[in-house]
Scaffold this motif. Sequence first.
Motif, PDB file in Angstrom:
ATOM      1  N   UNK A 145       0.825  -1.209   0.000  1.00  0.00           N
ATOM      2  CA  UNK A 145       0.000   0.000   0.000  1.00  0.00           C
ATOM      3  C   UNK A 145       0.861   1.261   0.000  1.00  0.00           C
ATOM      4  N   UNK A 146       1.872   1.280   0.847  1.00  0.00           N
ATOM      5  CA  UNK A 146       2.707   2.486   0.942  1.00  0.00           C
ATOM      6  C   UNK A 146       3.527   2.683  -0.333  1.00  0.00           C
ATOM      7  N   UNK A 148       2.920   1.336  -3.533  1.00  0.00           N
ATOM      8  CA  UNK A 148       2.151   1.584  -4.744  1.00  0.00           C
ATOM      9  C   UNK A 148       1.088   2.668  -4.574  1.00  0.00           C
ATOM     10  N   UNK A 149       0.615   2.845  -3.378  1.00  0.00           N
ATOM     11  CA  UNK A 149      -0.400   3.878  -3.157  1.00  0.00           C
ATOM     12  C   UNK A 149       0.199   5.258  -2.996  1.00  0.00           C
ATOM     13  N   UNK A 150       1.316   5.336  -2.265  1.00  0.00           N
ATOM     14  CA  UNK A 150       1.917   6.636  -1.962  1.00  0.00           C
ATOM     15  C   UNK A 150       3.216   6.890  -2.714  1.00  0.00           C
TER      16      UNK A 150
ATOM     17  N   UNK B   3      -5.388   0.144  -9.507  1.00  0.00           N
ATOM     18  CA  UNK B   3      -5.285  -0.234  -8.107  1.00  0.00           C
ATOM     19  C   UNK B   3      -4.520   0.778  -7.261  1.00  0.00           C
ATOM     20  N   UNK B   4      -3.525   1.463  -7.859  1.00  0.00           N
ATOM     21  CA  UNK B   4      -2.776   2.423  -7.037  1.00  0.00           C
ATOM     22  C   UNK B   4      -3.671   3.595  -6.630  1.00  0.00           C
ATOM     23  N   UNK B   5      -4.702   3.883  -7.456  1.00  0.00           N
ATOM     24  CA  UNK B   5      -5.672   4.911  -7.050  1.00  0.00           C
ATOM     25  C   UNK B   5      -6.532   4.381  -5.907  1.00  0.00           C
ATOM     26  N   UNK B   7      -5.633   2.394  -3.724  1.00  0.00           N
ATOM     27  CA  UNK B   7      -4.833   2.279  -2.502  1.00  0.00           C
ATOM     28  C   UNK B   7      -4.681   3.611  -1.781  1.00  0.00           C
ATOM     29  N   UNK B   8      -5.056   4.684  -2.433  1.00  0.00           N
ATOM     30  CA  UNK B   8      -4.997   5.988  -1.765  1.00  0.00           C
ATOM     31  C   UNK B   8      -6.209   6.126  -0.848  1.00  0.00           C
ATOM     32  N   UNK B  35      -6.605  -1.958   3.732  1.00  0.00           N
ATOM     33  CA  UNK B  35      -5.149  -2.052   3.716  1.00  0.00           C
ATOM     34  C   UNK B  35      -4.509  -0.674   3.919  1.00  0.00           C
ATOM     35  N   UNK B  36      -5.159   0.332   3.356  1.00  0.00           N
ATOM     36  CA  UNK B  36      -4.637   1.695   3.476  1.00  0.00           C
ATOM     37  C   UNK B  36      -4.571   2.132   4.941  1.00  0.00           C
ATOM     38  N   UNK B  39      -1.999   0.268   6.960  1.00  0.00           N
ATOM     39  CA  UNK B  39      -0.641   0.773   6.724  1.00  0.00           C
ATOM     40  C   UNK B  39      -0.413   2.064   7.506  1.00  0.00           C
TER      41      UNK B  39
END
Lengths: 194, 229
Positions: A145-146, A148-150, B3-5, B7-8, B35-36, B39
């Motif tokens: 998550x960190x 790929x998300x951030x 998916x990366x969107x 995950x935000x 999950x976000x 984390x």
Amino acid sequence: MSLRDLPDEQLVAAHRQASGPDRNAILDELFGRHYERVARWCLRFTGDRDAAADLAQDVFVKASRHLDGFKGTARFTTWLYAIVRNESLNRLQRAGPPMEDDEVLEQVAAIDPGPDVLAEQESRARRLHAFLAETLEETERAVFTLHYGDGMPLDAITRLLRLQNASGAKAFVVSAKRKLARATERLRARGEQL
Amino acid sequence: MRPDQALRPGPQCIPLERIGETLDERERGHLAGCARCQAERALWEQFDAATPDADEGAAVQWIAAELKRRRSGAPVPVRPVRWWQRLSGLVAAAATLTVAVGVGYMAWRPEPGLDGVSPATTVYRAARVEALAPQGDVDAAPRQLAWRAVPGAARYHVALSEVDGTLLWRTTTDATSANLPPDVTARLVPAKTVTWSVTARSAGGEILAESGPLRFRVRPDAARDGDRR
């Protein structure tokens, strides 16, 4: 009662009412309590002592500017954390473009059910989170998550989460990608969608 | 939707200002499946942990001291001078005196090839980073900041700010120039004065030289980037 005896939240309230040198004295006391905590985070985030000092300084400058916005509904430490985290990620965004597309993301993205309407996006986000929760271990989820998300660098994640294994966050991303690839294959084989 | 969107943080996610608090039932339920937020909670727990690990204690102490120093506006601390350092200073002074006397003698003797020798000039430049560009009025928004190398410098900290001190951009580099990101260059509009500065540091983090604030602005009559295209 001296400033040292006051909890953070009362110091903020006192800061609002104070003026001149008193305000500075209150800030010195309040911020001084958190220098090490913020320094530690910034050191782990940047991996460099000087860069960490600069980042930490920016954090406290921002905290000072927005202190009047602290409503006292959460602890001061939690409020400060929000600033530290956002300032750190802002720095990443200023440093360069987001990371390039990754194969596993493309693979998961390929299971796209239809038009990107907002409601559907929210629903997909929930399904994706559930998919991650079913497929990945806790640390794999956090790292994935960190990263790929951030767009957080793997070495920073290794330090921030205090991962002790030899290759740090990279190992968790590799195992997460492997598991996700297998899980998406299984979904496809069953003709299911995320 | 990528998916990366997903995950935000989404609208249902626990706000950062709440992530370290006692969560209510809805938030706990959300945390279990997000999950976000998991984390974020993991990061928060590391932030909230009381003590640094053994390998980072000294660096953390240094940063905390540096924050305190910067806030107080105190000058950069000078390391205590040891007796052998004083001795080496005396030796250096004696050597300089010898060279000065020697050069004076040579200059006094009208021999060719020694005119213009001024061995001491670089000593004074060492405490200051010499900026190359940009400075003063420039014709277009610069894409790069450049300065001369400082002997012994391992890296340069560069900062670009508005005249009121608001930081626009900063970076650290081991080169003698830094490219400005396009979004920063785009903010350098005509007639707006900005300042930049360079600090040269040794490998140990000591400040070797500083440029001080350097001002520049894009000429008021200059065409903006977008106008020229």
